[in-house]
Design a protein around this motif. Structure first.
Motif, PDB file in Angstrom:
ATOM      1  N   VAL A 143       0.854  -1.185   0.000  1.00  0.00           N
ATOM      2  CA  VAL A 143       0.000   0.000   0.000  1.00  0.00           C
ATOM      3  C   VAL A 143       0.890   1.236   0.000  1.00  0.00           C
ATOM      4  N   VAL A 144       0.621   2.160  -0.899  1.00  0.00           N
ATOM      5  CA  VAL A 144       1.382   3.402  -0.995  1.00  0.00           C
ATOM      6  C   VAL A 144       0.489   4.556  -0.576  1.00  0.00           C
ATOM      7  N   ARG A 145       0.951   5.290   0.421  1.00  0.00           N
ATOM      8  CA  ARG A 145       0.221   6.488   0.850  1.00  0.00           C
ATOM      9  C   ARG A 145       1.163   7.692   0.828  1.00  0.00           C
ATOM     10  N   ALA A 146       2.013   7.747  -0.162  1.00  0.00           N
ATOM     11  CA  ALA A 146       2.924   8.881  -0.305  1.00  0.00           C
ATOM     12  C   ALA A 146       2.158  10.121  -0.762  1.00  0.00           C
TER      13      ALA A 146
ATOM     14  N   GLY B 117      -3.798   3.221 -10.672  1.00  0.00           N
ATOM     15  CA  GLY B 117      -5.226   3.247 -10.373  1.00  0.00           C
ATOM     16  C   GLY B 117      -5.538   3.124  -8.897  1.00  0.00           C
ATOM     17  N   ARG B 118      -4.580   2.672  -8.091  1.00  0.00           N
ATOM     18  CA  ARG B 118      -4.764   2.549  -6.647  1.00  0.00           C
ATOM     19  C   ARG B 118      -4.233   3.769  -5.892  1.00  0.00           C
ATOM     20  N   LEU B 119      -3.710   4.741  -6.627  1.00  0.00           N
ATOM     21  CA  LEU B 119      -3.146   5.926  -6.002  1.00  0.00           C
ATOM     22  C   LEU B 119      -4.153   7.069  -6.009  1.00  0.00           C
ATOM     23  N   THR B 120      -3.937   8.028  -5.141  1.00  0.00           N
ATOM     24  CA  THR B 120      -4.855   9.161  -5.029  1.00  0.00           C
ATOM     25  C   THR B 120      -4.741  10.061  -6.258  1.00  0.00           C
ATOM     26  N   PRO B 121      -5.846  10.299  -6.960  1.00  0.00           N
ATOM     27  CA  PRO B 121      -5.793  11.231  -8.097  1.00  0.00           C
ATOM     28  C   PRO B 121      -5.256  12.595  -7.661  1.00  0.00           C
TER      29      PRO B 121
END
Length: 343
Positions: free
Chosen positions: A83-86, A106-110
């Motif tokens: 999981v990436v929350r950078a 697609g799993r990252l914050t736009p």
């Protein structure tokens, strides 16, 4: 179809390709109008293969400035294994068609996703919020220009968003590569003979130099069809080096603990290549017949050094393949799912 070039042609075209990449990235950065990054904001690079190897330079450069960053295997993110929350994500795909980085995006914050690609009009354009093109130059199947251009793009991007003062490094890189192609050609012939004669090849480095170490190991596997693995310097000392014998070879990049590693294996008959900016008088194994020292200039920045070290590795691969009974560009095994269709 993407334009292709032979390894040697693409390697020698790097000064021109890197100059083109610099112009293209600067143009795309101006069009993107990216916001400045805060001092405590984190960065993740998501990529596969050679592109992921390039991330070590970015991580090392940001770490030196006290900024958090990491490189992440894109397929792990795409499949939910990481999981990436950078605060910011850099999605790298030279072709623009690698499915794993695009799925990971697609799993990252736009609004946080910046792409880097030699072909920015490919599907990567829809997967990220802004994409920086490298110029669309022909590259070799074993990546050369695209790899070093990605490192240059990191420098320009980080400078543009205020994370690092790195524009000057990016400006100097094309000329440094031209110099390296000329200045290291002779010693690369000796290094190439070492690589060509080895049964397995270990490659060691840390920080920014892990960029070239990991990429050389991949080029050895792809191009020379020789088993090879890259290691972080201190991790290598914790057991992996125990398999070395006179049938193998060791390539080490670095100026710290790296300079004393050769002396521990040279008397066992292991041929060693040390790529370093250290003074030869500080190298314990200097003068040993089994040690080849490749001297780097002093004072290179992280991105500059990663590129120069990579070019030395490229020259060595080009020399080594001359001792093999097969061409560098022909892969034995082809996977149909590592690229999306060209559009």
């Amino acid at each position: 179809m993407e334009p292709k070039a032979s390894f040697v042609d693409a390697m020698r075209a790097q000064p021109e390709n890197l100059a083109l990449a610099r112009e293209t990235v600067l143009r795309d950065l101006a069009a993107a109008s990216l916001a400045r990054w805060g001092a405590d904001e984190s960065v993740a690079v998501l990529a596969m293969g050679a592109s992921l190897n390039s991330s070590h330079a970015l991580v090392a450069a940001l770490a030196a400035a006290g900024r958090p960053a990491c490189g992440v295997v894109a397929s792990d993110v795409a499949d939910g294994l990481a999981v990436v929350r950078a605060h910011h994500s850099i999605v790298v795909s030279e072709s623009g068609r690698s499915p794993e980085p695009l799925a990971a995006a697609g799993r990252l914050t736009p609004g946080t996703r910046i792409g880097i690609s030699n072909f920015p009009a490919q599907p990567i354009a829809e997967a990220v919020d802004a994409v920086l093109g490298l110029g669309g130059f022909p590259d070799s199947p074993v990546y050369t220009s695209g790899f070093t251009a990605t490192i240059l793009a990191y420098a320009l991007l980080l400078d543009n968003v205020g994370a690092l003062d790195a524009a000057a490094q990016a400006e100097r890189i094309p000329g440094l590569v031209a110099d390296a192609l000329r200045d290291y050609a002779e010693v690369a012939e000796r290094v190439g003979r070492v690589l060509a004669g080895a049964t397995t090849i270990d490659v060691v480095g840390r920080g920014g130099s892990l960029t070239a170490a990991s990429e050389l190991s991949l080029m050895v596997r792809e191009g020379l069809r020789t088993p090879s693995t890259s290691f972080e310097t201190f991790q290598y000392l914790h057991g992996p080096m125990e398999v070395l014998s006179s049938d193998d070879a060791l390539v080490v990049f670095g100026d710290g603990r790296e300079v004393s590693i050769p002396s521990s294996v040279l008397d066992a008959g292991v041929p060693v290549v040390l790529v370093t900016a250290a003074d030869p008088s500080t190298i314990p194994g200097a003068g040993h017949a089994g040690l080849t020292i490749v001297r780097l200039p002093q004072g290179l920045g992280v991105f500059e050094r990663a590129v120069v070290e990579t070019v030395i590795g490229q020259l060595a691969i080009a020399a080594a393949i001359e001792h093999k009974p097969f061409p560098l560009e022909d892969f034995l095994y082809h996977q149909d799912d590592t690229k999306l269709p060209v559009r």
